[in-house]
Design an enzyme around this catalytic site. Structure first.
Site, PDB file in Angstrom:
ATOM      1  CB  CYS A  78      -0.885  -0.053   1.241  1.00 20.75           C
ATOM      2  SG  CYS A  78      -1.807   1.440   1.599  1.00 20.75           S
ATOM      3  CB  CYS A  81       1.997   3.456   6.326  1.00 30.61           C
ATOM      4  SG  CYS A  81       0.521   3.770   7.284  1.00 30.61           S
ATOM      5  CE1 TYR A 311      -3.000  29.694  -1.331  1.00 31.32           C
ATOM      6  CE2 TYR A 311      -1.957  31.204   0.209  1.00 31.32           C
ATOM      7  CZ  TYR A 311      -2.077  30.690  -1.066  1.00 31.32           C
ATOM      8  OH  TYR A 311      -1.258  31.165  -2.057  1.00 31.32           O
ATOM      9  CG  ASP A 380      -2.654  26.135   6.291  1.00 35.47           C
ATOM     10  OD1 ASP A 380      -1.762  25.397   5.839  1.00 35.47           O
ATOM     11  OD2 ASP A 380      -3.610  25.701   6.974  1.00 35.47           O
ATOM     12  CB  CYS A 407       1.040  19.711   4.452  1.00 34.85           C
ATOM     13  SG  CYS A 407       0.511  20.135   2.798  1.00 34.85           S
TER      14      CYS A 407
HETATM   15  N1  SAH Z   1      -6.218  26.946   6.701  1.00 34.84           N
HETATM   16  C1  SAH Z   1      -7.167  25.894   6.432  1.00 34.84           C
HETATM   17  C2  SAH Z   1      -6.996  25.242   5.069  1.00 34.84           C
HETATM   18  C3  SAH Z   1      -5.597  24.885   4.672  1.00 34.84           C
HETATM   19  S1  SAH Z   1      -5.466  23.840   3.243  1.00 34.84           S
HETATM   20  C4  SAH Z   1      -7.127  24.848   7.527  1.00 34.84           C
HETATM   21  O1  SAH Z   1      -6.192  24.811   8.331  1.00 34.84           O
HETATM   22  O2  SAH Z   1      -8.058  24.051   7.610  1.00 34.84           O
HETATM   23  C5  SAH Z   1      -5.214  24.942   1.939  1.00 34.84           C
HETATM   24  C6  SAH Z   1      -6.468  25.672   1.493  1.00 34.84           C
HETATM   25  O3  SAH Z   1      -6.111  26.522   0.420  1.00 34.84           O
HETATM   26  C7  SAH Z   1      -7.584  24.781   0.987  1.00 34.84           C
HETATM   27  O4  SAH Z   1      -8.760  25.115   1.659  1.00 34.84           O
HETATM   28  C8  SAH Z   1      -7.686  25.134  -0.505  1.00 34.84           C
HETATM   29  O5  SAH Z   1      -9.011  25.080  -0.991  1.00 34.84           O
HETATM   30  C9  SAH Z   1      -7.187  26.554  -0.511  1.00 34.84           C
HETATM   31  N2  SAH Z   1      -6.604  27.056  -1.758  1.00 34.84           N
HETATM   32  C10 SAH Z   1      -5.944  26.386  -2.720  1.00 34.84           C
HETATM   33  N3  SAH Z   1      -5.497  27.231  -3.674  1.00 34.84           N
HETATM   34  C11 SAH Z   1      -5.891  28.470  -3.306  1.00 34.84           C
HETATM   35  C12 SAH Z   1      -5.716  29.776  -3.877  1.00 34.84           C
HETATM   36  N4  SAH Z   1      -5.060  29.954  -5.011  1.00 34.84           N
HETATM   37  N5  SAH Z   1      -6.228  30.823  -3.221  1.00 34.84           N
HETATM   38  C13 SAH Z   1      -6.912  30.668  -2.060  1.00 34.84           C
HETATM   39  N6  SAH Z   1      -7.110  29.453  -1.470  1.00 34.84           N
HETATM   40  C14 SAH Z   1      -6.600  28.378  -2.085  1.00 34.84           C
END
Ligand code: SAH
Length: 452
Positions: A78, A81, A311, A380, A407
């Site tokens: 898989c 992991c 984000y 983020d 991440c």
């Molecule tokens: N801060 C949030 C989400 C983080 S994940 C949390 O901690 O839950 C990253 C996020 O960025 C996702 O929700 C995704 O939909 C958004 N995203 C991706 N590309 C983007 C862009 N160009 N502009 C704004 N948001 C975006």
């Protein structure tokens, strides 16, 4: 140079961010999957490239002290992991090193590294699973993809998921097999049911079942809805997501609620939050709360300060900071997530937060021209990081502090480096393990403005 098909004795001296062991043979770096630092093994060379090679561990001559039993019947097949064969202590050490290496080597940055935040639970910690389907011997099966492929490895019970997911999955599969519903094939772009997607609020226990299909089959799913809702009292939402495209993106844009609520709710950092199937929500709630607490510690907002949360997804980070700050301005590209964020502010009595839909850089740039001047910017982004335009827009806004959450330590280091060339110092970095046993690791970064 090592030769293809030859077997060499070598010691594994490092682990990559893809979870592969590394050794040196005849002066060349050789990547050997499923090995551990300290293993002495017989490595068969499978592929030689210009400056590195790939090998396979034919035999472990002296096992590393980090090695443990992997405890999973499908671990070797898989792609989920990567680190089940080493102790969790060794995993944290490895991930801490991956974060540090990214900043030092990719970024050329030497910030202070806070103590790595490992997890207390390394099993059953996920709140979300997306299982692709396939047909084996005439029956529908589902599981996870093999590494670097879209071949489905059937999995009965994944140790990272809540146990109830396996039970629900079996019920759905039995239904598909009894009713002879058709299973989607990526190769031929035919068939209907693509994925089974489950989510469960870690604190609330509420479960969402989402069936991802190529076209509307709501009539064929009505008996399944009855079955699921009667059998599992924690299911409060059953959704059909329609994804008609020939794509490896899992979800389409359209969601139809077949039974119950459109969303599930959960608690995140003390706030009651509502989550749509299309909204991002951190998969490890307990560790996400620790990550957001670290982000708040780094942001340390004053009561008169404005925070931009770029984000922002369903608003979880900004809302967790709202009580300490004067104002939160969130930007997110997925409309359903923005709806969730607005609703989440309301249901928690948070009146100093506003959310906007669109590209983070574009929308934030527009807000700035309208006079928005945040003291702190939280970013983020997804794995690929911020675009260079967005980095420019952020640095032009010249906030006192930037808190970056990512991440992907490699793109975080790249973006931090860009910001360091635009007047920011990279002060602190903290690695947080949101994904025990997998190769992934999260990090949070504090940057502060050096000049105006
Ligand atoms: N801060 C949030 C989400 C983080 S994940 C949390 O901690 O839950 C990253 C996020 O960025 C996702 O929700 C995704 O939909 C958004 N995203 C991706 N590309 C983007 C862009 N160009 N502009 C704004 N948001 C975006």
């Amino acid at each position: 140079m090592p030769e293809k098909n030859q077997v060499y004795t070598a010691e594994i001296t490092g682990l990559t961010s893809e979870g592969s062991g590394v050794c040196r043979i005849d002066g060349m770096a050789v990547f050997v999957p499923q090995t551990a630092v300290g293993d002495i093994c017989g490595v068969k060379i499978v592929k030689v490239l210009k400056s590195y090679a790939f090998g396979k561990a034919e035999e472990i001559l002296t096992p590393s002290p980090d090695r443990i039993e992997d405890n999973c019947p499908v671990y070797k097949k898989c792609g989920g992991c990567l680190l089940r064969h080493i102790s969790y202590e060794a995993e944290c050490r490895t991930k801490e090193g991956i974060v540090r290496d990214a900043f030092e080597r990719i970024g050329g940055l030497f910030p202070e590294f806070d103590e790595f935040i490992g997890a207390e639970s390394t099993e059953r910690y996920r709140n979300k699973a997306q299982y692709p389907l396939a047909v084996r011997d005439g029956r529908a099966v589902c599981g996870f993809y093999a590494p670097r492929s879209h071949r489905v490895i059937p999995v009965e019970d994944c140790a990272l998921q809540p146990e109830i997911f396996s039970d629900i999955l079996q019920t759905v599969l039995d239904y598909i097999n009894v009713k002879k519903l058709s299973v989607y094939s990526e190769e031929t772009n035919t068939g209907i049911i693509r994925h089974i997607y489950l989510r469960r609020g870690a604190h609330s226990g509420q479960i969402m079942v989402c069936i991802v299909v190529r076209k509307d089959i709501s009539r064929q799913l009505s008996a399944l809805c009855r079955l699921l809702s009667e059998k599992y009292s924690d299911i409060n939402s059953i959704i059909m997501n329609i994804n008609p495209d020939n794509t490896n993106v899992i979800l389409g844009d359209r969601c139809i609620t077949l039974w119950g609520s459109d969303t599930i709710s959960d608690t995140m950092c003390g706030n009651n939050v509502e989550i749509s199937p299309l909204s991002f929500y951190q998969v490890n709630t307990v560790q996400a709360e620790r990550l957001y607490a670290k982000a708040l510690e780094y942001a340390a907002p004053g009561s008169s300060e404005t925070i931009a949360d770029l984000y922002c997804g369903a608003g979880t980070i900004g809302l967790s900071m709202a009580k300490q700050a004067a104002k939160i301005v969130g930007v997110e590209i997925i409309p359903q997530a923005v709806e969730n964020a607005k609703e989440n502010a309301l249901r928690n009595g948070i009146t100093n937060a506003e959310f906007h839909c669109g590209d983070a850089g574009e929308v934030f740039g527009k807000l700035r021209r309208q006079g928005c001047k945040p003291d702190i910017i939280v970013v983020d982004p997804p794995r690929k990081g911020c675009s260079s335009e967005t980095v420019d827009i952020i640095s032009e806004a010249a906030p006192k502090k930037i808190v970056m959450i990512s991440c992907n330590p490699a793109t975080a280091a790249r973006d931090a480096k860009l910001l360091s060339e635009r007047g920011y110092s990279v002060d602190k970095v903290c690695g947080v393990d949101l994904f025990p046993r997998t190769g992934h690791v999260e990090c949070v970064v504090l940057l502060s403005r050096q000049k105006s």
